[in-house]
Design a protein around this motif. Structure first.
Motif, short mmCIF file in Angstrom:
data_model
loop_
_atom_site.label_atom_id
_atom_site.label_comp_id
_atom_site.label_asym_id
_atom_site.label_seq_id
_atom_site.Cartn_x
_atom_site.Cartn_y
_atom_site.Cartn_z
N VAL A 1 26.00 -3.75 77.17
CA VAL A 1 23.76 -3.79 76.36
C VAL A 1 23.68 -3.99 75.55
N LEU B 1 13.99 2.76 78.64
CA LEU B 1 15.06 2.96 79.76
C LEU B 1 14.32 4.04 80.42
N ASP C 1 24.50 1.54 78.17
CA ASP C 1 24.70 1.35 80.06
C ASP C 1 24.93 1.90 80.91
N ALA D 1 20.91 1.59 82.26
CA ALA D 1 21.09 0.53 82.63
C ALA D 1 21.65 0.46 83.81
#
Length: 253
Positions: free
Chosen positions: A43, A56, A124, A127
């Motif tokens: 990502v 995030l 990652d 995400a």
């Protein structure tokens, strides 16, 4: 009446058939993960790593907070007394969070892991949690919409409110509350019918118990008998369970 009698699957299905929810899971999985690029998931987000992590983290908290809110909303659309309780809504929330995370892990193992150099970083994983929350939220919204269209919970709550108010009026002044008797009977019959059509056994049991009390109340031939039935411990317990389906009544005791 045995409350807390819902099955483990009800925390995910909210009384709907398991097969129906599985179809939703398959449909959402196919649509959501079709948009994931079929390439190793490194990502790349703009900004420094610290900024990306904060963004995030905030997104994850916001999405899972929304998931918890949606879980509570769907629970309140059902006729389940158990699912009105916050701790049981929390179980449903955790079940959907686990479902979302499991779906993303499955997608990773099937679509990503076979690629060489497919190791994951912290970004990652973050995400992946975002995808997990979106997946679970999508299923809940679709399921909740179906339940909302078929239950008409607001009408049930209105009937319960008017029944409880009429019952209190009759208890306070039985002689002058002749209109309350009719309201108790008519609203009571509507509540019985709605609960009998519930997907949950606990609500069906409450319907049967309430129907028996209502029959005794309607057949009472004198005012003293009416008063005794209206103040019996049975109807107090029934009313307590009915009020659990109407948050404002429950909060007012």
């Amino acid at each position: 009446m045995n409350l807390n009698s819902i099955s483990a699957s009800d925390y995910l299905t909210f009384g709907r058939p398991v097969e129906f929810v599985l179809v939703l899971v398959a449909q959402v999985f196919t649509i959501l993960f079709a948009i994931i690029p079929s390439a190793p998931p490194v990502v790349k987000l703009p900004g420094s790593e610290e900024v990306v992590m904060w963004c995030l983290g905030g997104t994850i908290l916001l999405l899972f907070g929304g998931l918890f809110y949606t879980t509570g909303w769907v629970s309140r659309q059902t006729y389940s007394i158990t699912l009105q309780q916050t701790r049981h809504q929390l179980i449903s929330f955790l079940a959907y969070a686990i479902l979302g995370i499991s779906a993303v892990l499955f997608a990773y193992v099937v679509f990503i892991l076979p690629y060489p150099n497919s190791s994951l970083g912290v970004v990652d994983i973050g995400a992946g949690l975002v995808y997990s929350a979106i997946f679970a939220e999508s299923i809940l919204v679709l399921l909740g919409g179906r339940i909302w269209r078929t239950t008409d919970t607001e009408s049930l709550r209105l009937d319960i409110k008017e029944f409880v108010q009429a019952l209190h009026s009759f208890r306070d002044d039985p002689v002058s509350s002749t209109d309350s008797v009719e309201v108790i009977s008519t609203r009571g019959e509507r509540i019985v019918d709605r609960l009998a059509a519930s997907k949950f056994k606990e609500s069906q049991d409450l319907s049967q118990e309430f129907e028996e009390w209502l029959s005794d109340f309607d057949e009472a031939s004198t005012l003293p008998i009416h008063e005794d039935i209206a103040t019996a411990e049975t109807i107090s317990e029934i009313t307590k369970n009915l009020c659990s389906l109407v948050p404002e009544l429950e909060s007012n005791g």
